[in-house]
Every structure is written in C-alpha cells, then in structure tokens.
Write a protein that holds these residues in place. Structure first.
Motif, PDB file in Angstrom:
ATOM      1  N   PHE A 265       3.374  -8.402  -1.366  1.00  0.00           N
ATOM      2  CA  PHE A 265       3.828  -7.741  -2.371  1.00  0.00           C
ATOM      3  C   PHE A 265       5.258  -6.994  -1.889  1.00  0.00           C
ATOM      4  CE2 PHE A 265       1.140  -5.124   0.131  1.00  0.00           C
ATOM      5  CZ  PHE A 265       1.888  -4.060   0.534  1.00  0.00           C
ATOM      6  N   ASP A 266       6.024  -6.727  -2.916  1.00  0.00           N
ATOM      7  CA  ASP A 266       7.377  -6.085  -3.018  1.00  0.00           C
ATOM      8  C   ASP A 266       7.207  -4.653  -2.946  1.00  0.00           C
ATOM      9  OD1 ASP A 266       8.614  -8.626  -2.616  1.00  0.00           O
ATOM     10  OD2 ASP A 266       9.167  -8.687  -4.810  1.00  0.00           O
ATOM     11  N   LEU A 267       7.633  -3.787  -2.096  1.00  0.00           N
ATOM     12  CA  LEU A 267       7.565  -2.416  -1.839  1.00  0.00           C
ATOM     13  C   LEU A 267       8.994  -1.874  -2.115  1.00  0.00           C
ATOM     14  CD1 LEU A 267       5.893   0.148  -1.740  1.00  0.00           C
ATOM     15  CD2 LEU A 267       6.062  -0.197   0.811  1.00  0.00           C
ATOM     16  N   LYS A 268       9.245  -1.130  -3.188  1.00  0.00           N
ATOM     17  CA  LYS A 268      10.378  -0.198  -3.637  1.00  0.00           C
ATOM     18  C   LYS A 268      10.569   0.985  -2.316  1.00  0.00           C
ATOM     19  CE  LYS A 268      10.947  -1.218  -8.412  1.00  0.00           C
ATOM     20  NZ  LYS A 268      10.841  -0.371  -9.859  1.00  0.00           N
ATOM     21  N   GLU A 269      11.820   0.926  -1.961  1.00  0.00           N
ATOM     22  CA  GLU A 269      12.273   2.110  -1.016  1.00  0.00           C
ATOM     23  C   GLU A 269      12.361   3.494  -1.395  1.00  0.00           C
ATOM     24  OE1 GLU A 269      15.502   1.353   1.443  1.00  0.00           O
ATOM     25  OE2 GLU A 269      14.423   0.265   2.912  1.00  0.00           O
ATOM     26  N   SER A 270      12.456   3.695  -3.016  1.00  0.00           N
ATOM     27  CA  SER A 270      12.759   4.827  -3.656  1.00  0.00           C
ATOM     28  C   SER A 270      11.528   5.530  -3.662  1.00  0.00           C
ATOM     29  CB  SER A 270      13.499   4.546  -4.862  1.00  0.00           C
ATOM     30  OG  SER A 270      12.554   3.516  -5.910  1.00  0.00           O
ATOM     31  N   VAL A 271      10.254   4.965  -3.561  1.00  0.00           N
ATOM     32  CA  VAL A 271       8.988   5.654  -3.690  1.00  0.00           C
ATOM     33  C   VAL A 271       8.498   6.057  -2.550  1.00  0.00           C
ATOM     34  CG1 VAL A 271       8.182   4.407  -5.679  1.00  0.00           C
ATOM     35  CG2 VAL A 271       7.675   3.464  -3.517  1.00  0.00           C
ATOM     36  N   ASN A 272       7.770   6.873  -2.263  1.00  0.00           N
ATOM     37  CA  ASN A 272       7.260   7.898  -1.149  1.00  0.00           C
ATOM     38  C   ASN A 272       6.001   7.069  -0.620  1.00  0.00           C
ATOM     39  OD1 ASN A 272       7.079   9.542   0.924  1.00  0.00           O
ATOM     40  ND2 ASN A 272       5.822  11.170  -0.243  1.00  0.00           N
ATOM     41  N   LEU A 273       6.327   5.770  -0.199  1.00  0.00           N
ATOM     42  CA  LEU A 273       5.375   5.050   0.263  1.00  0.00           C
ATOM     43  C   LEU A 273       5.961   4.097   1.502  1.00  0.00           C
ATOM     44  CD1 LEU A 273       3.147   3.400  -2.612  1.00  0.00           C
ATOM     45  CD2 LEU A 273       2.401   4.827  -0.779  1.00  0.00           C
ATOM     46  N   HIS A 274       5.171   3.887   2.609  1.00  0.00           N
ATOM     47  CA  HIS A 274       5.602   2.744   3.467  1.00  0.00           C
ATOM     48  C   HIS A 274       4.512   1.879   3.711  1.00  0.00           C
ATOM     49  CE1 HIS A 274       3.841   5.128   6.740  1.00  0.00           C
ATOM     50  NE2 HIS A 274       4.542   6.023   6.327  1.00  0.00           N
ATOM     51  N   CYS A 275       4.718   1.041   4.483  1.00  0.00           N
ATOM     52  CA  CYS A 275       3.702  -0.092   4.858  1.00  0.00           C
ATOM     53  C   CYS A 275       2.520   0.573   5.603  1.00  0.00           C
ATOM     54  CB  CYS A 275       4.076  -1.201   5.926  1.00  0.00           C
ATOM     55  SG  CYS A 275       2.874  -2.551   6.264  1.00  0.00           S
ATOM     56  N   GLY A 276       2.678   1.621   6.235  1.00  0.00           N
ATOM     57  CA  GLY A 276       1.502   2.313   6.894  1.00  0.00           C
ATOM     58  C   GLY A 276       0.393   3.029   6.048  1.00  0.00           C
ATOM     59  N   ASN A 277       1.384   3.555   4.876  1.00  0.00           N
ATOM     60  CA  ASN A 277       0.690   4.475   3.797  1.00  0.00           C
ATOM     61  C   ASN A 277      -0.240   3.560   2.983  1.00  0.00           C
ATOM     62  OD1 ASN A 277       3.648   6.339   3.392  1.00  0.00           O
ATOM     63  ND2 ASN A 277       1.862   6.994   4.506  1.00  0.00           N
ATOM     64  N   VAL A 278       0.339   2.323   2.588  1.00  0.00           N
ATOM     65  CA  VAL A 278      -0.346   1.456   1.760  1.00  0.00           C
ATOM     66  C   VAL A 278      -1.739   0.820   2.466  1.00  0.00           C
ATOM     67  CG1 VAL A 278      -0.031  -0.937   0.907  1.00  0.00           C
ATOM     68  CG2 VAL A 278       1.928   0.500   0.722  1.00  0.00           C
ATOM     69  N   ALA A 279      -1.402   0.507   3.895  1.00  0.00           N
ATOM     70  CA  ALA A 279      -2.634  -0.055   4.653  1.00  0.00           C
ATOM     71  C   ALA A 279      -3.808   1.249   4.596  1.00  0.00           C
ATOM     72  CB  ALA A 279      -2.273  -0.340   6.044  1.00  0.00           C
ATOM     73  N   GLY A 280      -3.438   2.398   4.763  1.00  0.00           N
ATOM     74  CA  GLY A 280      -4.293   3.403   4.878  1.00  0.00           C
ATOM     75  C   GLY A 280      -4.994   3.738   3.653  1.00  0.00           C
ATOM     76  N   ILE A 281      -4.363   3.482   2.240  1.00  0.00           N
ATOM     77  CA  ILE A 281      -4.748   3.485   0.996  1.00  0.00           C
ATOM     78  C   ILE A 281      -5.607   2.374   0.742  1.00  0.00           C
ATOM     79  CG2 ILE A 281      -4.272   3.461  -1.518  1.00  0.00           C
ATOM     80  CD1 ILE A 281      -1.590   4.748  -0.759  1.00  0.00           C
ATOM     81  N   ILE A 282      -5.538   1.266   1.070  1.00  0.00           N
ATOM     82  CA  ILE A 282      -6.223   0.054   0.901  1.00  0.00           C
ATOM     83  C   ILE A 282      -7.496   0.331   1.736  1.00  0.00           C
ATOM     84  CG2 ILE A 282      -6.648  -2.354   1.496  1.00  0.00           C
ATOM     85  CD1 ILE A 282      -3.535  -2.889   1.099  1.00  0.00           C
ATOM     86  N   ASN A 283      -7.284   0.859   3.088  1.00  0.00           N
ATOM     87  CA  ASN A 283      -8.611   0.998   3.687  1.00  0.00           C
ATOM     88  C   ASN A 283      -9.635   2.073   2.838  1.00  0.00           C
ATOM     89  OD1 ASN A 283     -10.158   2.845   6.095  1.00  0.00           O
ATOM     90  ND2 ASN A 283     -10.114   0.823   6.367  1.00  0.00           N
ATOM     91  N   GLN A 284      -9.109   3.070   2.468  1.00  0.00           N
ATOM     92  CA  GLN A 284      -9.501   4.157   1.804  1.00  0.00           C
ATOM     93  C   GLN A 284     -10.499   3.630   0.417  1.00  0.00           C
ATOM     94  OE1 GLN A 284      -7.199   7.224  -0.099  1.00  0.00           O
ATOM     95  NE2 GLN A 284      -8.913   8.803  -0.337  1.00  0.00           N
ATOM     96  N   ARG A 285      -9.559   2.894  -0.308  1.00  0.00           N
ATOM     97  CA  ARG A 285     -10.359   2.499  -1.681  1.00  0.00           C
ATOM     98  C   ARG A 285     -11.109   1.169  -1.639  1.00  0.00           C
ATOM     99  NH1 ARG A 285      -5.129   3.819  -5.743  1.00  0.00           N
ATOM    100  NH2 ARG A 285      -4.809   5.755  -5.089  1.00  0.00           N
ATOM    101  N   THR A 286     -10.857   0.336  -0.500  1.00  0.00           N
ATOM    102  CA  THR A 286     -11.797  -0.985  -0.444  1.00  0.00           C
ATOM    103  C   THR A 286     -12.393  -0.914   0.829  1.00  0.00           C
ATOM    104  OG1 THR A 286      -9.927  -2.321   0.524  1.00  0.00           O
ATOM    105  CG2 THR A 286      -9.816  -2.069  -1.701  1.00  0.00           C
TER     106      THR A 286
END
Length: 858
Positions: free
Chosen positions: A98-119
């Motif tokens: 996916f493409d991740l915008k730099e302007s949002v308060n997210l980075h790759c580590g956050n996304v991986a953590g959210i994926i683990n939490q929700r799936t």
C-alpha cells in the motif's frame, strides 16, 4: 486495486533517481524495467485541498493468512487506516502492499502493530530492490541501531544475532561496510531463503504441528465415545474433558481470535465463527453435563466431547492442506537460484583473482568470467572475446558474440573465451532480480478457486445462525405448551435442538468440496504427465479461450536438423571431409549439428591447421596454403548468392563454407516439430480455442513453422523479448471473457508464464520457467494440454456435485435436527451426541466423488 474511502482527489507522481529505470540490452533484445532505488522512491501526490503530500510504498510480509476471508479481513483493516491508499493483498505471496502518506501520524511499525491487534497476523517489512546486508554481530548491541556512518540508510534488527544494514551503494560499498570500524565485530550472515518463502513455510509447519497434536488428542476421545468399552462414565468423562479442553483452546484458540477480530474490526462473519459457535456450545454443554453427572444427576444427553474435538481436528486438516498447496505454488524463489553466489574478482590490491561472496560486490569491480561459467551480475565487457548464451532474454539457443564495450547480463552462460567484466549493477538490482519481481507481480492477479467455497459459506453461515435462533425460540414455545414444563426445562430441551442444528450443519463438507477434488485431480494429472502446481489451473482450464505457444523447445523439439544442403563437387580436395574437420572444432549448436550430420554419413575428417573461432561469425582454418572459412553467410559475403537466398527464403538457418573466398557448401537447418504438435493444435481448434505462437526467433522462421501448423500469420509474433511476451499475454487478458494458457520452456518465458491465466511449462526447459508455471508437463507431449482441459471439466463437474450434495445434506440434516419431522415419528431427529456423526456422513460422499476422478477417461 482498491482505494481507501474518504480520500481526496489527487495526482500521483512517483519520483526516482536518474538510474531508477534500467535498460537491459543485448544485440537482440531490450527490456525496460522499473527498479526501486536503495531508498524507496517517494510518491508525491498533488492534493487538491492540501497541496503536496509525500507518501511511500510499503510492502509487508504477512504470517497468519490461510484463506480468502483472512485476505478480505486484512484488506478492510488497511483500507480503514488514515493515509493508507492503493491497498493490494496477496494470499499466495503472503504480502500486503500500500501507499502510506507521510502527513498522517502513522509509520510502518504502527501499521504492523494495528494489523496484529485487529487480525492477529504478524507482519514484517519487505525491502525489494534496495541494497542490504545481513550481518551477524555478537550480542546485537543497540549501538549498531543508531549513529551509523554516511551511506548507511538504516539498520534494523532481524533477530538476536543478526542485523540488516540498508545502504546506498553509490556512497559506501559492501566491503567498506564490513571493514568500517563501526562494524568491527560483524561478519556476513549466511544466505537464507526469501522472506516470502520462509514466512509461508513457517506458517505451514506451525499449522501441521497443531494438526498432529489435535489428531493425537482427538483419537482417545472418539474411542471412549464410540468403542464398546466397559461402563465407567466418570473416568471417561474426566479424561475426555481434559483432552477436549486442550484441543478446544490449545489447538483451536487461534480460530477464536481470528473469528472475533474479523467480526469486531471488519464486520465479517465467516466459517471460523460458525466453527467457534458450534464447537463452543458443544463443549460448554458437555462440561455442564459432566458436572451434573458428577453430582449424580445425569442430563439427557450426557455430553458429546467427541463432537467439538473432531470438528477442530478436521478444520486443522483443511488448513494444513491449504497451506501446503500455497507453499508449493510459491516457487518464485527458483528465479533467484540463477544468481551465482560467488564472484571471481580481479581488482583487489594484489591484482590477483580472488573469490568472494557476490553480496559484497561494489560498482566498477572487475570480474573474471571463465568459459562455461555463469555471469554473476550485469556488467560491461572491458576485455576479451567470447560467445554468451543469453536465453534469459532471447530464449534462443544461438550464442551472442561479446567483445569489449558490450553489455552482459546476470544468469547468462559464457561459452568459449575469457571475459573481463566491469560491474554496472549489483545483485539486488540485476536482471535476475528484475525477472523474479516481474513473475511475482504477475502472480498477484491469479484467480482463487477457493473463493467459490467462501462465497457459499458467506451466505451459509448467517443462514444457519438465523435458523438456529428460530429453532431455539420455536421449541421453547412448543415445550411450554406440550408438557407444561418450566422455562428452564423448556430452554434446556430447546437448546439440544439448536445445538444439533449448529453441529450437524458444520461447514467442513463445504470446505472440502473444492480442495478434496483438487488433491485427487493433482494425483490423476501426475499419472498422466501433468504436475499441477496451482489449484486455480483446475478451476479455469475448462474455460480456456486462447492458447499461446512459444516456438523453440515447445512446438519444436529444440533440436536442429539439416534439411537442405548443397556441396560443390569436382574440386581436388574432399569438401565434406573439410567441412567435418572445421565444424568438429566448434561447440556452437549449428556446427555440432552439421558435424553430427556428416559423421552419420560415414565422412572422415581431415587435419586442418590454424583453427580460429570468430565469435558470432564462424570459424576459419588452413589446409596447407588454402584458406577455409565456415559460418554466417553475411560474414563470408555470400548472402546474395542464389543458393543462400533460396535457403533464407525457406525460413531456415544458414551455414556456409568457402575455400579461398569461393562458396563451396550451403546448409539449411531447421528445428524439428514435436510429433504431436499438429494433432494438439487441431484438437484445440475443434474446441473453438484460438491458437497463437510467439517467439524470439526471426520472422521467416516463425512464419515457416506457423504455416506447417496451420496457425494464421496474424496470430504469430516474432523477435519478442520477455516484456513483449508479457505485453501480448496481458493484451489477450484485457478482456474478462478470455482465459489464456501460455506454454513455454525457456527462462525468457517465465514472465509470460506467470502473466497468463494458466502457465504450462515443458519439463525439458529451465528451472526459472518451471518456477513461474502453474502446470508442468513431465512428458514431452503437447497433448497433455488437452488432458488438462478435460481434467478441469471432470473436476468442475465433481465440485458442482459436491456443492449440490452439501446443499441437500445440510437442508435435510438441519430439518431433521430441528425436529421438523417429529410429527411423522416422535424419535425422528438427530440428538446432539450423534450430530457429530453427521460430519462423517457429509464428508464421505465428497471424498467418494473426488476419488472417482481416478477412473475418468481423459
């Protein structure tokens, strides 16, 4: 490709370094490929509301996906995140990008953590195309993770002993990193499998281990439930409780997690939820019944631990079979097997050749490429003359001459001379890596046969929930009116009907309806010369509309033969003996063919002097004072003679011999058609399937073969490189009605094999093409393609029958379990303790229908 909801309109521009678009060139082919630079190229979006917004392309390796429901869950989770766009999830590759915008308060580590939490999936970032070194360090100190020297992009921890160093090779070289004081205690880590393959394999091993444990624990429970053992309910119940609890939560615990997270975060109700509810209710009721038994007040029924344990075990068997199929499909690692692991380098301070790991190469290193060795990486010849087999690009057997100033490509084979090659591309960006990436990209668009089962289950599961609630409510009312019972007694009785409905309607038969047929079909195919690497091939082969063949080595045998020859007579020397002598000195395929042809005629060679091979042109020698030359008619200057023009006009390869400049012999060579090529094409045409041919060979040769096979000229393409073949297949696939089968054998066919709806590989070809294909022909028979189509039709009929059986069974079983026929007979129902037996009743016909494939006439 999907887009997250609520995004604003924008124009997207991908930026890259000047060398990010690499052109792989040979005299006969040019391929333009988009390469990622070391630092992943940012994507600049011109947002209409907010101006310039920079985003980065993220690729994650995902562990834990085992079905299309998992794929859909992950897709929804990613799309729900702010700043995440252009989501693409691949179950086959175990990847999400996916493409991740730099302007949002997210980075790759956050996304991986959210994926683990929700799936509950575990993710790690993949870096394709970037230069990286895996280093083993003592203790893996935190000091290595920050404060690193210039040219190092970042350093991440792989495990307790290994770090991964991302670097810019134009600033700092790999050997410079190892010799830098900052990495004084580090050494190069051993080579490992690709992240995709290791992730899928680790998941398969884990699932298989849990399946074995579940089967071992379930067996005693089944024996105590059904075997004619002495009566001892308390002991059997206690042992069954312990074993069933272990299976329910120890083995099947992850099913609870995935089902609940899919429901909470993605609002998806899949087969996992039905399994959770049915097994949980059966387990909980059995625990309660055992407690009453211990107090001396046994319930009716007394419990049915065997139902929950058997169901969990069968589900695990299905997940293991699915994981094994995906592991076999993920063979693109074979593309990287072409990469030579070591390099012979000539620019060390001592100026002596030395061997080193290919990962330590740096730009402008000078490599020594000996005869009959593979070229390590893309480069430029700075000295030496030779011929190189570049079938990776051209697909043709004829070697390409190489001399100073000419490019060479990774994975090609040097034939005769010694070359000095200057490195222009490192192994993370060379031709081998590019081809592997193209194969992976094409595989992402493959259809998934299991979607049929998921589609049915998607409607089946909610329907069963509704029916269960209705049965529970109806029987409470019936019991209250019939026996004047209390609400508690009525609820207990109604629950037995509801539990029976849930258990008897278990979706195992639906889950096995497709994979069971695929497993049997794979065995049947193997016995008939077909290795089915991809289950999708079985599902869609019956609908093939176009078959595209490569020419050399596919429609033809890849073996040259002399079909025309003209040798001058009346000279003082024996011409055929001279020709045999000069051709015997060369290993070129054409020379070898002519030498073999003359030897079979009983010709004896003469002794020649001063034999010299001229790469790409031919051979010259002397007999006493006579100059003899053999090879390319253009090199010999005889291309306009009548004899040569006649051979060229026939679409043949030409080999000429001159003595003191006078043409004395002309040979026309042709590849031999496979014996069943005409029969196969005729059979395809009778089925109204369009047949095309595509090749890297010259136009005349391609059209000559097309004429022999009655393939229309407008359905042929000549002088095609891998990108041309991919584009042709992609063009045919542009129509959603088209199902395209491509059959090829060479490395240059790998991308087209992956791009096609079904890729079929002739087993006599290369490992790279074999890895990209969905089907491998183990016998050199093109008629196996017809077998594949017939096998697909037979398999599809059985899959349809399986689904019909599942519908009939579940309809009758639910009605009987719900007590719908008790008006006919008061005991005409299926109590909970026997509902689990329905699992076997539902599955056996599915297995039987699949097994009948063994006796099908194909």
């Amino acid at each position: 490709m999907s887009h997250s909801s609520g995004t604003t309109s924008c124009v997207k521009i991908k930026t890259s370094a000047p060398d990010s678009v690499n052109t792989l060139s040979t005299p006969s082919a040019t391929v333009n490929v988009d390469q990622k630079t070391v630092r992943e190229a940012p994507i600049i979006e011109i947002d209409i509301e907010n101006g310039l917004v920079e985003s980065h392309h993220i690729i994650l390796s995902v562990q834990g996906m085992d079905c299309t429901t998992c794929e859909t869950t992950l897709h929804r989770v990613l799309e729900s995140l702010p700043g995440v766009q252009h989501v693409q999830v691949s179950l086959l590759l175990s990847q999400a990008e996916f493409d991740l915008k730099e302007s949002v308060n997210l980075h790759c580590g956050n996304v991986a953590g959210i994926i683990n939490q929700r799936t509950n999936f575990k993710c790690s970032r993949v870096s394709f195309g970037g230069a990286a070194l895996d280093l083993v360090v003592i203790g893996c100190h935190q000091d290595y993770l920050d404060g690193y020297p210039d040219g190092i992009e970042k350093v991440t921890r792989v495990d307790d002993k290994t770090i991964r160093v991302y670097y810019n090779p134009s600033i700092i070289g790999a050997r410079s990193i190892l010799s830098h004081p900052f990495f004084h205690s580090a050494k190069l880590a051993p080579l490992s499998a690709s992240l995709n393959t290791s992730t899928t394999r680790a998941q398969l091993y884990k699932t298989a281990y849990l399946t074995i444990i579940s089967a071992l624990l379930t067996s005693p429970v089944l024996i105590m439930a059904y075997a004619p053992l002495p009566k001892n309910g308390l002991v059997y119940g206690a042992v069954s409780l312990i074993l069933a609890t272990t299976v329910q939560f120890g083995v099947g615990g992850f099913i609870y997690v995935s089902a609940l997270k899919a429901l909470i975060y993605s609002r998806l109700v899949g087969m996992d939820m039905l399994v959770v509810l049915s097994t949980t209710i059966a387990y909980v009721y059995s625990v309660i019944a055992f407690a009453y038994l211990c107090e001396g007040r046994p319930l009716n029924p007394e419990g049915f631990f065997e139902t929950s344990t058997l169901l969990v075990t069968l589900i695990m068997v299905g997940k293991t079979a699915s994981g094994l199929a995906r592991q076999k499909a993920l063979d693109t690692i074979s593309v990287e097997s072409l990469q030579t692991p070591t390099a012979r380098i000539a620019n060390f301070p001592t100026q002596e050749d030395a061997f080193l790991d290919a990962r330590l190469l740096e730009y402008d290193d000078i490599l020594t490429i000996l005869p009959d060795t593979s070229i390590v990486t893309d480069g430029l010849v700075i000295s030496g003359d030779s011929e190189v087999d570049e079938s990776l690009i051209t697909g043709e057997a004829a070697p390409v001459p190489k001399s100073s100033g000419m490019p060479v490509i990774a994975g090609s084979l040097n034939r005769s001379g010694i070359l000095k090659v200057q490195v222009t591309r490192l192994i993370h960006e060379n031709t081998i890596k590019v081809v592997g990436s193209m194969v992976n990209e094409a595989k992402k668009s493959k259809p998934k046969i299991q979607e049929i089962a998921d589609l049915v289950a998607g409607r089946f599961v909610p329907a069963i929930f509704i029916i269960t609630l209705l049965v529970f409510g109806i029987w409470i009312g019936v019991e209250l009116q019939r026996h004047d019972a209390t609400i508690g007694d009525a609820a207990t009785s109604a629950m037995t009907y509801a539990v029976s409905v849930l258990i008897v309607s278990c979706p195992c038969a639906i889950g096995l309806a497709v994979p069971m047929v695929i497993v049997i079909a794979s065995g049947v195919g193997a016995r008939r010369g077909l290795i089915l690497k991809s289950p999708e091939a079985i599902e869609i082969a019956r609908k093939i509309t176009h078959v595209v063949f490569d020419k050399t080595g596919t429609l033809t045998q890849g073996k040259l033969s002399v079909v025309a020859e003209e040798i001058m007579e009346g000279m003082s020397m024996k011409i055929d003996s001279v020709i045999l002598a000069i051709t015997s000195s060369s290993k070129h395929p054409i020379s070898v063919t002519i030498a073999s042809h003359l030897s079979e005629s009983g010709v004896q060679p003469l002794q020649l002097q001063d034999l010299v091979s001229v790469p790409g042109e031919g051979i010259e020698a002397k007999l006493d004072e006579t100059c003899i030359q053999a090879g390319n008619p253009y090199w010999l200057g005889v291309e306009k003679t009548k004899a040569v023009c006649a051979v060229l006009a026939a679409g043949l390869s030409v080999f000429c011999v001159t003595i003191d400049g006078e043409l004395v012999a002309t040979f026309g060579l042709q590849d031999i058609l496979r014996p069943d090529a005409i029969q196969t094409i005729d059979s395809l045409k009778r089925r109204s399937i369009t047949v095309s041919m595509i090749s890297g060979d010259n136009t005349a040769a391609v059209e000559a073969v097309a004429t022999q096979l009655s393939i229309p000229i407008h359905c042929t393409r000549a002088r095609c490189n891998p990108a041309d073949k991919q584009a042709y297949i992609k063009g045919l696939n542009a129509s959603t009605k088209n199902i395209v089968l491509f059959c090829g054998d060479g490395t240059n066919d790998a991308v087209a094999l992956a791009q096609a709806s079904i890729g079929v590989h002739m087993n006599e070809g290369t490992d790279v093409a074999r890895s990209a294909a969905d089907v491998i022909l183990t016998r050199p028979s093109l008629m196996r393609i017809i077998t594949l189509i017939d096998l697909s039709k037979a398999s599809y009929r059985r899959i349809v029958l399986n689904f019909v059986w599942c519908f009939v069974y579940n309809t009758l079983a639910v009605l009987i379990s719900a007590g719908a026929f008790e008006g006919v007979h008061p005991h005409f129902r299926i109590p909970p303790q026997y509902a689990g037996v329905g699992e076997i009743i539902s599955v056996l016909p599915v297995i039987f229908l699949a097994v009948t494939l063994r006796w099908s006439r194909l």
